[in-house]
Design a protein around this motif. Structure first.
Motif, mmCIF file in Angstrom:
data_model
loop_
_atom_site.group_PDB
_atom_site.id
_atom_site.type_symbol
_atom_site.label_atom_id
_atom_site.label_comp_id
_atom_site.label_asym_id
_atom_site.label_seq_id
_atom_site.Cartn_x
_atom_site.Cartn_y
_atom_site.Cartn_z
ATOM 1 N N ASN A 197 0.815 -1.189 -0.060
ATOM 2 C CA ASN A 197 -0.038 0.036 0.001
ATOM 3 C C ASN A 197 0.755 1.263 0.050
ATOM 4 O O ASN A 197 0.319 2.316 0.179
ATOM 5 N N ALA A 198 2.428 1.393 -0.034
ATOM 6 C CA ALA A 198 2.919 2.387 -0.400
ATOM 7 C C ALA A 198 4.149 2.088 -1.014
ATOM 8 O O ALA A 198 4.545 0.981 -1.676
ATOM 9 N N ARG A 199 4.669 3.247 -1.401
ATOM 10 C CA ARG A 199 5.850 3.124 -2.439
ATOM 11 C C ARG A 199 7.359 3.539 -1.827
ATOM 12 O O ARG A 199 8.382 3.081 -2.379
ATOM 13 N N ALA A 200 7.232 3.557 -0.344
ATOM 14 C CA ALA A 200 8.576 3.482 0.310
ATOM 15 C C ALA A 200 8.028 3.263 1.814
ATOM 16 O O ALA A 200 6.742 3.667 2.203
ATOM 17 N N VAL A 201 8.911 2.663 2.532
ATOM 18 C CA VAL A 201 8.592 2.526 4.050
ATOM 19 C C VAL A 201 9.689 2.891 4.915
ATOM 20 O O VAL A 201 10.901 2.922 4.469
ATOM 21 N N VAL A 202 9.465 3.561 5.965
ATOM 22 C CA VAL A 202 10.368 4.198 7.037
ATOM 23 C C VAL A 202 10.137 3.245 8.156
ATOM 24 O O VAL A 202 8.934 3.318 8.625
ATOM 25 N N LEU A 203 10.956 2.939 9.100
ATOM 26 C CA LEU A 203 10.890 2.158 9.977
ATOM 27 C C LEU A 203 11.822 2.995 11.067
ATOM 28 O O LEU A 203 12.828 3.246 11.126
ATOM 29 N N ALA A 245 13.019 10.070 2.094
ATOM 30 C CA ALA A 245 11.921 9.269 2.099
ATOM 31 C C ALA A 245 11.004 9.835 0.966
ATOM 32 O O ALA A 245 10.455 8.859 0.066
ATOM 33 N N ALA A 246 10.843 11.068 0.741
ATOM 34 C CA ALA A 246 9.824 11.558 -0.055
ATOM 35 C C ALA A 246 10.594 11.554 -1.617
ATOM 36 O O ALA A 246 9.895 11.037 -2.601
ATOM 37 N N TYR A 247 11.837 11.491 -1.539
ATOM 38 C CA TYR A 247 12.417 11.097 -2.980
ATOM 39 C C TYR A 247 12.212 9.628 -3.272
ATOM 40 O O TYR A 247 11.972 9.411 -4.691
ATOM 41 N N LEU A 248 12.376 8.816 -2.468
ATOM 42 C CA LEU A 248 12.115 7.339 -2.668
ATOM 43 C C LEU A 248 10.542 7.165 -3.080
ATOM 44 O O LEU A 248 10.295 6.545 -3.960
ATOM 45 N N THR A 249 9.704 7.815 -2.313
ATOM 46 C CA THR A 249 8.478 7.590 -2.473
ATOM 47 C C THR A 249 7.792 8.228 -3.869
ATOM 48 O O THR A 249 6.984 7.498 -4.464
ATOM 49 N N ASN A 250 8.488 9.340 -4.523
ATOM 50 C CA ASN A 250 8.123 9.867 -5.638
ATOM 51 C C ASN A 250 8.860 9.358 -6.722
ATOM 52 O O ASN A 250 8.666 9.896 -7.817
ATOM 53 N N VAL A 263 9.451 -2.594 -2.008
ATOM 54 C CA VAL A 263 9.499 -1.141 -2.096
ATOM 55 C C VAL A 263 10.905 -0.815 -1.247
ATOM 56 O O VAL A 263 11.012 -1.563 -0.255
ATOM 57 N N PRO A 264 11.492 0.354 -1.567
ATOM 58 C CA PRO A 264 12.450 0.964 -0.683
ATOM 59 C C PRO A 264 12.281 0.952 0.976
ATOM 60 O O PRO A 264 11.068 1.607 1.100
ATOM 61 N N THR A 265 13.234 0.545 1.680
ATOM 62 C CA THR A 265 13.090 0.959 2.934
ATOM 63 C C THR A 265 14.224 1.725 3.570
ATOM 64 O O THR A 265 15.175 1.643 3.172
ATOM 65 N N ILE A 266 13.627 2.424 4.604
ATOM 66 C CA ILE A 266 14.966 3.185 5.311
ATOM 67 C C ILE A 266 14.432 2.887 6.639
ATOM 68 O O ILE A 266 13.427 3.117 7.445
ATOM 69 N N ALA A 267 15.563 2.679 7.459
ATOM 70 C CA ALA A 267 15.736 2.475 9.002
ATOM 71 C C ALA A 267 16.132 4.078 9.384
ATOM 72 O O ALA A 267 17.193 4.362 9.078
ATOM 73 N N ALA A 268 15.218 4.972 9.743
ATOM 74 C CA ALA A 268 15.566 5.992 10.397
ATOM 75 C C ALA A 268 15.889 5.970 12.200
ATOM 76 O O ALA A 268 14.871 5.860 12.913
ATOM 77 N N VAL A 269 16.976 5.708 12.435
ATOM 78 C CA VAL A 269 17.632 5.251 13.786
ATOM 79 C C VAL A 269 17.691 6.763 14.553
ATOM 80 O O VAL A 269 18.829 7.335 14.485
ATOM 81 N N ASN A 270 16.759 6.864 15.444
ATOM 82 C CA ASN A 270 16.694 8.278 16.006
ATOM 83 C C ASN A 270 17.282 7.892 17.583
ATOM 84 O O ASN A 270 17.149 8.901 18.290
ATOM 85 N N GLY A 271 18.064 6.655 17.704
ATOM 86 C CA GLY A 271 18.699 6.473 19.052
ATOM 87 C C GLY A 271 19.219 5.297 19.153
ATOM 88 O O GLY A 271 19.407 4.571 18.215
ATOM 89 N N PRO A 272 19.475 4.898 20.387
ATOM 90 C CA PRO A 272 20.419 3.523 20.453
ATOM 91 C C PRO A 272 19.657 2.580 19.814
ATOM 92 O O PRO A 272 18.377 2.380 19.912
ATOM 93 N N ALA A 273 20.478 1.677 19.196
ATOM 94 C CA ALA A 273 19.999 0.586 18.538
ATOM 95 C C ALA A 273 20.898 -0.465 18.879
ATOM 96 O O ALA A 273 22.041 -0.728 18.568
#
Length: 258
Positions: free
Chosen positions: A46-52, A194-199, A96-106
């Motif tokens: 249902n999407a053209r890109a996914v951010v986790l 993410a917008a670049y990948l989505t479009n 579809v392309p995926t991004i892990a947006a790591v906002n803190g400790p992983a």
């Protein structure tokens, strides 16, 4: 499925899946793994890109050691096969392309969940930690596969044995992630990516993923043949035609994703 531990938002073709146990540093439980798997599979269609990404100050601290599935009675192999593997595959195999947006400790499995994504973007204050050796375990959730491929044998072995924190900047310099971004620019930056990948040309992106991931198992002649086959398919897409016309007309392309 009604989500209790994650939040999924799909807007204008972009799916943002947020690990939503901020009070537990988004530590993974049995339910959370099932919800991530379900949400990723839904987003993929249902999407053209996914951010986790993660809620609060952490991306994911790994397995919740207070969860019932983490007690000494648990069959760790079963948990990895039946719960972790489907979750990790839902991210890694996402079409579809995926991004892990790591906002803190992983940390632990949380670090390796991030590495499943196509691109990892981390805030500079984040870090990656393979903490398994501290409790007598090996890096799992794909850690032993991702680390040597992305930052080399020596760094992977040291990270696993010593269980040192790897800063986002180190991870960037070593090739473990795509980039580390200043904290105050982090969210706006990953949203632009993410917008670049989505479009973008979604079918072309899928072919890129297939081509690059297949290189480990192929000789150069085999890879050249793969490139020819994939390029032939890409050349038949409407997005390729649009890209060429836009280039000739000196305007931004308007990709439809197919």
């Amino acid at each position: 499925m009604e989500y209790e531990t994650v939040h999924l938002d799909i807007t204008d073709g972009l799916a943002v899946l947020t690990l939503n146990r901020a009070d537990k540093m988004n530590a993974l439980t049995t339910r959370m793994r099932a919800e991530i798997t379900h949400a990723m599979n839904h987003a993929a269609g249902n999407a053209r890109a996914v951010v986790l990404t993660g809620a609060g100050d952490a991306f994911c601290s790994g397995q919740d050691l207070g969860d019932a599935s983490s007690t000494g009675k648990i069959d760790l192999g079963r948990a990895l096969r039946d719960e972790y593997e489907p979750m990790l595959k839902s991210v890694y195999d996402c079409p579809v392309p995926t991004i892990a947006a790591v906002n803190g400790p992983a940390a632990g499995a949380g670090a390796n969940l991030a590495l499943c994504a196509d691109v990892v973007i981390a805030t500079e204050s984040a870090y990656f930690l393979q903490a398994f050796a501290r409790i007598g375990l090996i890096p799992d959730a794909g850690g032993t596969w991702f680390m040597p491929r992305q930052m080399g044998f020596a760094k992977a072995m040291g990270a696993a044995l010593f269980a040192d924190k790897i800063s986002a900047r180190q991870a960037d310099d070593w090739g473990l992630i795509w980039e580390a971004v200043a904290d105050d620019e982090f969210e706006s930056h990953w949203r632009k990516r993410a917008a670049y990948l989505t479009n973008g040309p979604t079918a072309g992106f899928a072919a890129i993923k297939q081509a690059i991931r297949g290189t480990y198992d192929k000789t150069l002649p085999q890879q050249l043949a793969t490139e020819a086959d994939l390029q032939e398919n890409c050349g038949r897409t409407r997005d390729f035609a649009e890209g060429v016309v836009a280039f000739l007309e000196k305007r931004p392309p308007k990709f439809e994703g197919h």
